[in-house]
Design an enzyme around this catalytic site. Structure first.
Site, short mmCIF file in Angstrom:
data_model
loop_
_atom_site.label_atom_id
_atom_site.label_comp_id
_atom_site.label_asym_id
_atom_site.label_seq_id
_atom_site.Cartn_x
_atom_site.Cartn_y
_atom_site.Cartn_z
N ARG A 94 48.53 2.34 -47.18
CA ARG A 94 49.40 2.48 -48.34
C ARG A 94 50.87 2.31 -47.97
O ARG A 94 51.62 1.64 -48.65
CB ARG A 94 49.22 3.87 -48.98
CG ARG A 94 47.89 4.05 -49.66
CD ARG A 94 47.55 5.50 -49.88
NE ARG A 94 47.32 6.16 -48.61
CZ ARG A 94 46.80 7.36 -48.47
NH1 ARG A 94 46.51 8.07 -49.53
NH2 ARG A 94 46.59 7.88 -47.28
N LYS A 144 36.09 23.34 -39.96
CA LYS A 144 37.18 23.09 -40.92
C LYS A 144 36.63 23.16 -42.34
O LYS A 144 35.62 22.52 -42.64
CB LYS A 144 37.74 21.67 -40.71
CG LYS A 144 39.03 21.63 -39.96
CD LYS A 144 39.71 20.30 -40.29
CE LYS A 144 40.54 19.76 -39.18
NZ LYS A 144 40.80 18.33 -39.34
#
Ligand code: ADP
Length: 159
Positions: free
Chosen positions: A91, A42
């Site tokens: 979050r 990746k």
């Protein structure tokens, strides 16, 4: 026994949100190892060496915070370094759903591990690495989202 936590992530790049979570967690753990997870197949935006260097720079004054890179399962890294805790930041409720699955699977794979979540401070809720990357990519000023100890010039030329 020494309490060792790992803080895994891709940190592409490490933001003020990440920094705040790690600094707050120093009151809970004796040692925190920031684990930059990577995957050779990746592609990241910033090279692994730079991400590692920046994190070292941010926490240069704190000998209980270190950084290592790792390719593989997070639980295997925990076993390797003797960590009993995985630290993660939350979050939003979307973060929670994502994190819940990972934490429950990690617990199944390695029952001794506990994942500890810290809620972000409100002003860091919208800060995420993807947006910071986009600002940098398009030549905007991302300095308010990046740790103060970093040299902003490096972000202009680091691609
Ligand atoms: P990943 O690739 O695992 O999502 P990240 O590098 O994006 O890794 O984030 C690592 C950890 O930091 C995650 O637990 C993530 O929820 C948390 N995190 C990211 N940004 C913030 C922020 N602004 N405030 C608090 N926690 C955050």
């Amino acid at each position: 026994m020494e309490k060792i936590a790992i803080f895994p992530g891709s940190f592409d790049p490490f933001t003020v949100g990440h920094e705040s979570i790690v600094r707050r967690a120093t009151r809970l753990f004796d040692k925190i190892i920031i684990m930059i997870g990577h995957n050779t197949s990746k592609k990241s935006f910033f090279p692994l060496e730079k991400r590692e260097k920046w994190i070292n720079q941010i926490f240069a004054d704190d000998e209980n915070i270190s950084v290592q890179t790792f390719e593989g399962l997070t639980v295997d890294f925990c076993k390797k370094v003797g960590a009993q805790y995985i630290l993660r930041g939350l979050r939003t409720s979307a973060d929670f759903e994502f994190e819940r699955a990972i934490a429950q699977i990690n617990k199944q794979m390695y029952p001794e591990i506990e994942t500890v979540f810290l809620l972000t401070i409100p002003e860091h809720t919208p800060v995420n690495s993807t947006i910071v990357r986009d600002i940098i990519l398009h030549g905007g000023d991302a300095s308010r989202f990046l740790p103060k100890s970093l040299n902003m010039e490096e972000f202009k030329v680091s691609r």
